[in-house]
Design a protein around this motif. Structure first.
Motif, mmCIF file in Angstrom:
data_model
loop_
_atom_site.group_PDB
_atom_site.id
_atom_site.type_symbol
_atom_site.label_atom_id
_atom_site.label_comp_id
_atom_site.label_asym_id
_atom_site.label_seq_id
_atom_site.Cartn_x
_atom_site.Cartn_y
_atom_site.Cartn_z
ATOM 1 N N TYR A 123 101.955 126.985 -7.668
ATOM 2 C CA TYR A 123 101.477 125.934 -6.764
ATOM 3 C C TYR A 123 101.837 124.550 -7.313
ATOM 4 O O TYR A 123 102.257 123.657 -6.561
ATOM 5 N N PHE A 124 101.696 124.358 -8.614
ATOM 6 C CA PHE A 124 101.963 123.062 -9.233
ATOM 7 C C PHE A 124 103.399 122.624 -8.979
ATOM 8 O O PHE A 124 103.653 121.513 -8.493
ATOM 9 N N TYR A 125 104.344 123.484 -9.299
ATOM 10 C CA TYR A 125 105.751 123.091 -9.171
ATOM 11 C C TYR A 125 106.196 122.990 -7.713
ATOM 12 O O TYR A 125 107.085 122.207 -7.381
ATOM 13 N N ASN A 126 105.569 123.757 -6.841
ATOM 14 C CA ASN A 126 105.889 123.631 -5.415
ATOM 15 C C ASN A 126 105.361 122.329 -4.822
ATOM 16 O O ASN A 126 105.890 121.826 -3.829
ATOM 17 N N SER A 127 104.302 121.785 -5.452
ATOM 18 C CA SER A 127 103.673 120.575 -4.918
ATOM 19 C C SER A 127 104.339 119.295 -5.403
ATOM 20 O O SER A 127 104.174 118.230 -4.793
ATOM 21 N N CYS A 128 105.052 119.358 -6.516
ATOM 22 C CA CYS A 128 105.770 118.183 -7.014
ATOM 23 C C CYS A 128 106.995 117.923 -6.129
ATOM 24 O O CYS A 128 107.485 118.824 -5.451
ATOM 25 N N HIS A 129 107.483 116.690 -6.159
ATOM 26 C CA HIS A 129 108.553 116.290 -5.258
ATOM 27 C C HIS A 129 109.812 115.901 -6.027
ATOM 28 O O HIS A 129 109.758 115.476 -7.173
ATOM 29 N N ASP A 130 110.952 116.063 -5.361
ATOM 30 C CA ASP A 130 112.203 115.530 -5.890
ATOM 31 C C ASP A 130 112.387 114.076 -5.471
ATOM 32 O O ASP A 130 113.147 113.333 -6.067
ATOM 33 N N PHE A 131 111.677 113.692 -4.404
ATOM 34 C CA PHE A 131 111.739 112.326 -3.903
ATOM 35 C C PHE A 131 110.326 111.923 -3.491
ATOM 36 O O PHE A 131 109.572 112.753 -2.981
ATOM 37 N N GLN A 132 109.974 110.677 -3.751
ATOM 38 C CA GLN A 132 108.611 110.223 -3.483
ATOM 39 C C GLN A 132 108.618 109.132 -2.394
ATOM 40 O O GLN A 132 108.592 107.941 -2.700
ATOM 41 N N PRO A 133 108.641 109.536 -1.132
ATOM 42 C CA PRO A 133 108.688 108.531 -0.062
ATOM 43 C C PRO A 133 107.454 107.636 -0.026
ATOM 44 O O PRO A 133 107.541 106.473 0.355
ATOM 45 N N TYR A 134 106.296 108.186 -0.435
ATOM 46 C CA TYR A 134 105.080 107.383 -0.394
ATOM 47 C C TYR A 134 105.130 106.250 -1.418
ATOM 48 O O TYR A 134 104.666 105.138 -1.163
ATOM 49 N N LEU A 135 105.700 106.522 -2.602
ATOM 50 C CA LEU A 135 105.818 105.474 -3.605
ATOM 51 C C LEU A 135 106.865 104.443 -3.202
ATOM 52 O O LEU A 135 106.705 103.255 -3.446
ATOM 53 N N VAL A 136 107.930 104.899 -2.572
ATOM 54 C CA VAL A 136 108.945 103.965 -2.072
ATOM 55 C C VAL A 136 108.322 103.049 -1.022
ATOM 56 O O VAL A 136 108.569 101.836 -0.986
ATOM 57 N N ASP A 137 107.483 103.616 -0.173
ATOM 58 C CA ASP A 137 106.840 102.849 0.885
ATOM 59 C C ASP A 137 105.881 101.813 0.318
ATOM 60 O O ASP A 137 105.820 100.675 0.785
ATOM 61 N N SER A 138 105.129 102.183 -0.703
ATOM 62 C CA SER A 138 104.100 101.284 -1.242
ATOM 63 C C SER A 138 104.662 100.286 -2.240
ATOM 64 O O SER A 138 104.115 99.195 -2.400
ATOM 65 N N GLY A 139 105.734 100.657 -2.938
ATOM 66 C CA GLY A 139 106.245 99.791 -3.995
ATOM 67 C C GLY A 139 105.431 99.878 -5.260
ATOM 68 O O GLY A 139 105.627 99.103 -6.202
ATOM 69 N N LEU A 140 104.507 100.840 -5.333
ATOM 70 C CA LEU A 140 103.654 101.029 -6.510
ATOM 71 C C LEU A 140 104.249 102.101 -7.422
ATOM 72 O O LEU A 140 105.033 102.941 -6.984
ATOM 73 N N ILE A 141 103.850 102.084 -8.697
ATOM 74 C CA ILE A 141 104.283 103.145 -9.597
ATOM 75 C C ILE A 141 103.401 104.380 -9.441
ATOM 76 O O ILE A 141 103.771 105.474 -9.873
ATOM 77 N N ASN A 142 102.239 104.192 -8.819
ATOM 78 C CA ASN A 142 101.325 105.309 -8.610
ATOM 79 C C ASN A 142 100.384 104.945 -7.464
ATOM 80 O O ASN A 142 99.756 103.890 -7.494
ATOM 81 N N ASN A 143 100.277 105.815 -6.472
ATOM 82 C CA ASN A 143 99.389 105.554 -5.345
ATOM 83 C C ASN A 143 97.953 105.997 -5.603
ATOM 84 O O ASN A 143 97.091 105.855 -4.726
ATOM 85 N N ARG A 144 97.687 106.551 -6.799
ATOM 86 C CA ARG A 144 96.316 106.969 -7.128
ATOM 87 C C ARG A 144 95.369 105.791 -6.932
ATOM 88 O O ARG A 144 95.594 104.681 -7.415
ATOM 89 N N GLY A 145 94.276 106.052 -6.231
ATOM 90 C CA GLY A 145 93.258 105.031 -6.038
ATOM 91 C C GLY A 145 93.533 104.058 -4.916
ATOM 92 O O GLY A 145 92.759 103.130 -4.697
ATOM 93 N N PHE A 146 94.645 104.242 -4.191
ATOM 94 C CA PHE A 146 94.980 103.341 -3.092
ATOM 95 C C PHE A 146 94.937 104.080 -1.760
ATOM 96 O O PHE A 146 95.220 105.279 -1.695
#
Length: 619
Positions: free
Chosen positions: A283-306
Motif C-alpha cells: 500500500y505504501f509504495y502504491n500510494s507514493c507518486h512519481d509526480f506531485q501535481p498538488y505540490l506543483v499547484d501550491s508551490g509548497l515543499i509540503n502540503n501537510r497542514g494546509f
C-alpha cells in the motif's frame, strides 16, 4: 525543568494610579437638600498595601498551609479573592473551613511562596528556575493571572532546546493554548528539532503521534518527516518498533515523491521495518507518486497542514464600503472568514497574483477628496506566517492592470493611468519584478495601450486579452502571447467578442475566457455571457456554453475542476448585487449556485490559496 536559563521577568498586575486621593460629587436631591458622595480613587491600592503590611507584621493571620514540610501563613480573604480554589475551600463547607492548619498537596513550596507573594503584591518574578513550580501550583489552585503569566513567559522563551520539555509540561497540565503554541513551534522548526538529543531520548510515542496528528504545517518535505520518524524508532528500536505502523500511517503519502525515498539517509532501516508489514508495504509504495501535481499547484515543499481555499481580496460591499480584507471560504464552517488585511490605505483595482503560495498585491488606486490616486507600491502576504512584507515599488503607477507570475518572476502589464490619459502611446508599458533582487526592470511593451484587460500564465508564457482604451472608448478583441525568454510579444487569433473587465483561466491544457463587457454604438453596456476556449495548437477560439445571468465586476477563479464566480452585479444591474457563488463544472459545463457562503461584493479579486488548516477551523 531543563529548559534553559534566562534573566528573571517581572510581571505586574495592571494597577491604575492617580495623584488624586478622592473626589466629592454633589447630587441635587431636593431644593434644600444635597447628597454628597465620596470616592477614594486609591482605595484598592490602600487595601492591598494594608494587607501587605499586616503580612509583614505577621498580624491577623487566620490560616497556615503546610507544603513540603514548610509553613506558609496567610489571610483567608486574600487568597479567596485571588483564587476560586481557595474561595471554595474556605466558603463551601469543606473540612478545611474548620482548620487553622491545612496540608496542601499538588503544589510545591517554591510555587506556594510565589503565589502568596503575588496575592499580596500583584507582582511576580519569573525565571527558568521557578516557572515550572509556579505554573504547577497556579494550575492546581486556579490562580488564573499567574497561570497566564507563566504561559506567556514559556511561549516567549520557546527554543529548539526546550520545546520537547515544554510539550511534556503542557501535556501534564492540560494547558491547551500553550500546547498549541508549542506544537506550532515544533512543526515550523521540524528539521532542527528532530536532530536534537531531546527528540531522540525524551519524546514519547504519544507525543510524536500528537505532533503528526496535529496537521500543522512543517518546514520540510514529507520525506523528511518520514526520515525523522524512522530516526526516532531506530534510537531504541527494540522498544519502539511496536509504534512503527501507527506512526507510518500518519505520514501523508500523497506528498511523497517515490524517487525521493532513495535519497533518504535511513532508507535501509526503513525498508527493514517495512518488510515486517508486507500488506502495508504494498500500500505504501502504491500510494507514493512519481509526480506531485498538488505540490506543483501550491508551490509548497509540503502540503501537510494546509487546505486549499477560495480567497476573495478587497472590493466593495453595501454596508462596509471599500475593504482591504482578504476573506476565505471555510468548508469547515461554510462561512467567509477574514484571513488578513492589506497594510495600506483602502484601495481597489490593484494587481494580484500568487507565487509559491504567497499573495502579491501591487499598485491600485484610492480616493483622496474624490480625486483618484494611483500608486506603485506592493506587498506580499505569507499565509503560513500570517505576515506581510513590503516589496520594491514599480517604476510606474498602475491600476486596472494585469499582474502575473511565471518562471519565479512577476510581470505587470499595461493599465491606467497610461491607458486613459496618454492616448499618444500605441503600446502598454510593462515591467518585470525579480523577487530575489527585490527590483523591477522594464520589458517589451504590449501592443495597444489598454487597461481592464485579462491575463493568464500557460506553458511558461503570458497571454493577454482584450481590455479597453478609455479615452478613445475602444474595446479590444486582440490576443497576445509574451515569451519571457525572448522578451517579445506575438499576436494570436483575436477573441470572438470584445471584452473588458473579464478573466482568463487555464484548465486541462486549454485557455478559457469568461465574463466581461463592451459597449455598442449607442454606448450601451453589453454583458458577455459566453464561455470561450482557445486552442493553442490550431490558434482558434470556440464558444462552449453561455453562463446565465452574467455578472459585472465579479471574480472568476478555477479551483479543482470548477470555476467559482463570486459577487458582482447580476446582468450589470447595480441594484441586483449577487450574494451567492456560481460554479461552472468545467467537465460537464453545468452551472450551479451554492446555497451557503452568501456575500455581497464587487470590484474585488479572487484566487485560490493554501491556508493553514488550523485557520479553517478557528472560531
Amino acid at each position: 525543568m531543563g529548559v534553559g536559563r534566562g534573566q528573571s521577568v517581572l510581571y505586574l498586575a495592571q494597577v491604575h494610579h492617580t495623584k488624586t486621593m478622592g473626589r466629592v460629587n454633589k447630587a441635587k436631591v431636593a431644593d434644600d437638600d444635597q447628597q454628597v458622595s465620596f470616592e477614594a480613587t486609591d482605595h484598592g491600592d490602600s487595601v492591598l498595601a494594608g494587607l501587605k503590611y499586616l503580612r509583614e507584621k505577621q498580624q491577623l493571620f487566620d490560616v497556615t498551609f503546610i507544603v513540603e514540610g514548610q509553613k506558609f501563613q496567610a489571610h483567608r480573604v486574600v487568597l479567596a479573592s485571588c483564587s476560586d480554589y481557595f474561595r471554595a475551600m474556605f466558603t463551601d463547607g469543606l473540612v478545611e473551613c474548620q482548620k487553622d492548619i491545612i496540608s496542601l498537596n499538588g503544589v510545591t513550596a517554591k510555587g506556594m511562596k510565589n503565589l502568596i507573594d503575588f496575592a499580596y503584591s500583584s507582582k511576580l518574578f519569573l525565571d527558568f528556575d521557578n516557572v515550572e513550580d509556579i505554573l504547577l501550583s497556579a494550575n492546581h489552585v486556579q490562580m488564573l493571572p499567574v497561570l497566564q503569566a507563566c504561559s506567556d513567559f514559556l511561549q516567549q522563551h520557546l527554543s529548539i532546546e526546550n520545546c520537547i520539555d515544554m510539550l511534556r509540561l503542557t501535556d501534564l497540565l492540560c494547558i491547551r493554548k500553550l500546547k498549541s503554541d508549542v506544537l506550532k513551534f515544533i512543526c515550523s522548526n521540524w528539521t532542527r528539532v528532530f536532530v536534537t538529543q531531546e527528540f531522540s531520548n525524551k519524546l514519547t510515542s504519544s507525543q510524536l503521534i500528537s505532533i503528526l496528528n496535529s496537521n500543522l504545517p512543517m518546514n520540510c518535505s514529507e520525506t523528511d518527516v518520514l526520515e525523522s520518524v524512522v530516526s526516532w524508532i531506530m534510537f531504541d528500536v527494540h522498544s519502539r518498533d511496536q509504534y512503527f505502523l501507527p506512526l507510518i500511517k500518519l505520514i501523508q503519502l500523497e506528498n511523497i515523491l517515490r524517487s525521493s525515498l532513495s535519497a533518504m539517509p535511513n532508507k535501509t532501516e526503513f525498508d527493514d521495518l517495512l518488510n515486517a508489514h508486507p500488506v502495508f508495504q504494498k500500500y505504501f509504495y502504491n500510494s507514493c507518486h512519481d509526480f506531485q501535481p498538488y505540490l506543483v499547484d501550491s508551490g509548497l515543499i509540503n502540503n501537510r497542514g494546509f487546505s486549499k481555499a477560495l480567497v476573495c481580496v478587497g472590493g466593495f460591499s453595501p454596508n462596509g464600503g471599500m475593504t482591504n480584507d482578504l476573506r476565505f471560504f471555510s468548508h469547515e464552517t461554510h462561512t467567509w472568514k477574514t484571513l488578513a488585511s492589506i497594510p495600506h490605505i483602502k484601495q481597489c483595482n490593484f494587481g494580484l497574483t500568487v507565487l509559491n503560495n504567497e499573495v502579491f498585491i501591487i499598485g491600485g488606486c484610492f480616493n483622496d477628496q474624490i480625486q483618484e490616486v494611483v500608486h506603485q507600491y506592493g506587498f506580499k502576504y505569507n499565509p503560513e506566517k500570517d505576515s506581510w512584507k513590503s516589496i520594491a515599488a514599480m517604476s510606474l503607477e498602475r491600476c486596472r492592470f494585469y499582474l502575473g507570475a511565471v518562471g519565479g518572476k512577476l510581470y505587470a502589464i499595461g493599465g491606467d493611468p497610461s491607458a486613459s490619459m496618454d492616448v499618444s502611446l500605441e503600446s502598454s508599458p510593462c515591467e518585470c519584478f525579480h523577487p530575489e533582487e527585490n527590483k523591477w526592470t522594464s520589458i517589451a511593451s504590449l501592443p495597444g495601450n489598454r487597461s481592464q484587460h485579462a491575463g493568464v500564465v500557460f506553458e511558461n508564457a503570458l497571454y493577454i486579452s482584450g481590455g479597453l482604451q478609455d479615452a478613445d472608448e475602444e474595446f479590444f478583441t486582440s490576443f497576445y502571447r509574451y515569451d519571457p525568454d525572448s522578451d517579445s510579444w506575438t499576436e494570436l487569433a483575436p477573441m470572438l467578442s470584445p471584452r473588458a473587465d473579464h478573466t482568463m483561466l487555464v484548465y486541462r491544457g486549454h485557455i478559457y475566457v469568461v465574463g466581461g463587457w463592451h459597449e455598442n454604438a449607442n454606448q450601451q453596456r453589453i454583458m458577455v455571457a459566453d464561455l470561450d476556449r482557445y486552442d493553442h495548437v490550431t490558434n482558434s477560439w470556440e464558444t462552449l456554453t453561455t453562463i446565465p445571468d452574467p455578472r459585472l465586476y465579479a471574480s472568476y477563479t478555477i479551483m479543482d475542476q470548477s470555476v467559482h464566480v463570486v459577487g458582482g452585479w447580476v446582468n450589470g444591474n447595480y441594484q441586483r448585487k449577487a450574494q451567492t457563488v456560481q460554479t461552472v463544472d468545467m467537465e460537464t459545463l453545468v452551472v450551479t449556485t451554492q446555497s451557503v457562503g452568501k456575500m455581497e461584493v464587487w470590484e474585488h479579486i479572487s484566487c485560490s490559496l493554501y491556508i493553514p488548516h488550523c485557520k479553517m477551523i478557528d472560531s
